[in-house]
Design a protein around this motif. Structure first.
Motif: not given
Length: 562
Positions: A170, A173-174, A177-178, A335, A338, A349
């Motif tokens: 998880d 995956d985050k 996304e960055t 978001r 972020t 992360l």
């Protein structure tokens, strides 16, 4: 153990019931007599693939029923945890009825799902089919066998690793996304700022949409409502019309009041009519207040309409309900936060990912250590079992290869069985060297070793003797006899050496019943069993020599068991 197998209208079986005994139960018969149908019926009862073509021609259904005796406390505990009812005498009945394209399975009289049936069968019985030993050619099976052998130590670690591995994935995956370029980040941030502002400015409240819908619907239909309300008021109110309900009832009250003193019963009717008059007065007051509330100006209508349009636009855009709109606001704000400080978020992360990865690798290392320890013990036991099965110069090794770069939810190991069956030959992968007969014996060795660790009391072997003969067949026979000391074994065989070891011997043969072919299963006494051994040993015609050979074989088997 399996007490009985009852089969009705299945393939060539009209109706048969077999009472299995303890120890080694042997099934023999001519090729094509239906031996595999017997094992297939057990599989069918335990959730195997159902096919309407299995129903005996001309019959509406087929039925298979198994009755087990639950003799192990561990089995009883597992079944009780599943809420499976066990009879007072410790028996448990599994029944499957096949009807064309559908089937019904019951355990203890209660209908169960296919998944429940599979879990129950895994507790009670282990079935080795004719081609199951071919699974040994796949390395994936090697890992399963080793893990099953070590499961008492691995179970908690597997559960912990599964949770931590999911957490690591998880976070990964985050992090993925960055990974966006600056231009994309700016575009996404600007869109999020607009959407967050749009929802925030609306300041929606849960339930507001329903109230607005009701108010708008009332305003749109206000003329019709007003006309109906005024008409009702005119018909029921006082003073506006001599024929209104209020005036008529008032006159009726006065008329009865003038004579009520002459009759007690009439006084009761007057009281009822007075109640009606009071109720109508209350109604008229409420209706009058409602009519006053109907009054609104165009500005109020426009405000309501505009607000409702805003609410519906947000619902259409962000999920269909105000709850979804507010949830979208939280997600988009998170978001946006972020993206506003992407480097800091990515660094956080990354730290979390590295920490989680180290935990995963530590768990993988613990699992690998247990596998290596278990592999050394298992390979020694397997080597001894293989020697008993006529692998005289066998070397057997379970290789556990670790690769920290290939961690999964089951660890980072690759397991492979290596074997050498000839002196001076190097260890090679099992799939490169073993023949069909050797694979059968290796599988039997595995079953023998693993059987000491599980609580399954009944094992079924469908032609475990494939590809063997002579002295090796005697070795396999002795191993089955050894295994049958502590387990119930049901075995189909073509070899007299194995059949001679039987504690209970069944004959399966085809016959005719009312002009139709049927498969029959019969328990053999000592004399009949000797005759069947002689058939397996000799040719078409039995001679005294083959019968004597069969008797000697039975004697040798009894001595081996003793």
């Amino acid at each position: 153990m399996l007490y009985t197998l009852h089969v009705k209208n299945l393939a060539l079986i009209k109706e048969q019931e077999i009472e299995f005994g303890k120890g080694l139960n042997i099934l023999t018969g001519e090729t094509g007599a239906g031996k595999s149908v017997v094992i297939g019926s057990v599989n069918l009862a335990l959730g195997g693939k159902a096919d309407g073509s299995l129903i005996r021609t001309g019959e509406e259904y087929a039925l298979v029923e198994l009755t087990f005796g639950i003799e192990s406390d561990a089995q009883r505990k597992l079944l009780e945890e599943m809420d499976i009812p066990i009879e007072e005498d410790g028996s448990l009945t599994i029944q499957r009825k096949l009807m064309g394209s559908r089937s019904v399975s019951k355990v203890g009289g209660e209908t169960v799902t296919a998944r429940q049936l599979k879990e129950i069968s895994n507790i009670l019985i282990n079935i080795h089919g004719q081609n199951d030993h071919q699974e040994l050619l796949h390395k994936k099976k090697h890992m399963e066998i080793l893990d099953d052998y070590c499961m008492d130590r691995l179970k908690d670690l597997f559960e912990e690793l599964s949770t931590e591995y999911k957490k690591m994935k998880d976070i990964s995956d985050k992090l993925s996304e960055t990974e966006i370029d600056e231009a994309s980040r700016i575009r996404e941030q600007e869109l999020l700022e607009f959407e967050v502002q749009e929802i925030s400015d609306a300041a929606v409240v849960i339930g507001e949409d329903e109230k607005l819908e009701n108010a708008y619907h009332k305003m749109v239909n206000s003329r019709k409502i007003s006309e109906a309300a005024y008409a009702a008021s005119s018909m029921t109110g006082s003073g506006e019309s001599e024929e209104s309900a209020s005036d008529i009832i008032g006159r009726a009250v006065r008329e009865l009041s003038s004579v009520a003193s002459y009759d007690q019963e009439l006084q009761g009717l007057l009281d009822q009519l007075s109640d009606v008059e009071n109720l109508l007065s209350d109604f008229n007051r409420s209706l009058s207040g409602y009519i006053k509330d109907l009054e609104f100006d165009d500005e109020e209508f426009k405000v309501t309409e505009d607000r409702l349009n805003i609410i519906n636009h947000l619902k259409d855009k962000y999920g269909g309900s105000l709850e979804a709109v507010l949830k979208a606001l939280d997600e988009k704000q998170e978001r946006l936060d972020t993206l506003s400080d992407l480097d800091q978020y990515r660094n956080r992360l990354t730290r979390e990912y590295e920490a989680s990865k180290q935990t995963v690798l530590k768990l993988c290392a613990d699992i690998s250590a247990i596998r290596n320890e278990g592999a050394r013990v298992l390979e020694e036991k397997l080597k001894d079992a293989l020697i008993d099965l006529n692998f005289l110069d066998v070397r057997f090794n379970i290789e556990v290869r670790s690769n920290p770069d290939n961690a999964t939810s089951r660890g980072y190991d690759d397991v492979e069985f290596m074997i050498s069956t000839n002196p001076g030959e190097a260890l090679r992968p099992l799939e490169k060297i073993a023949s069909g007969g050797e694979l059968s014996r290796i599988m039997l060795a595995l079953k023998t070793v693993v059987a000491d660790k599980d609580d399954i009391s009944t094992l079924i072997f469908d032609e475990i003797d494939a590809g063997i003969s002579g002295k090796t067949a005697w070795k396999v026979s002795r191993k089955l006899g050894e295994l049958a000391r502590d387990h119930q074994i049901i075995c189909i065989t073509h070899l007299p050496q194995i059949a001679a070891m039987a504690d209970t011997h069944f004959m399966i043969e085809k016959g005719l019943d009312e002009g139709r072919t049927v498969t029959g299963i019969f328990a053999l006494d000592e004399e009949a069993s000797t005759g069947e051994l002689a058939r397996l040993l000799g040719g078409e015609k039995l001679t005294e020599a083959t019968l004597q050979n069969a008797r000697e074989m039975r004697k040798e088997a009894r001595e081996a068991k003793a």
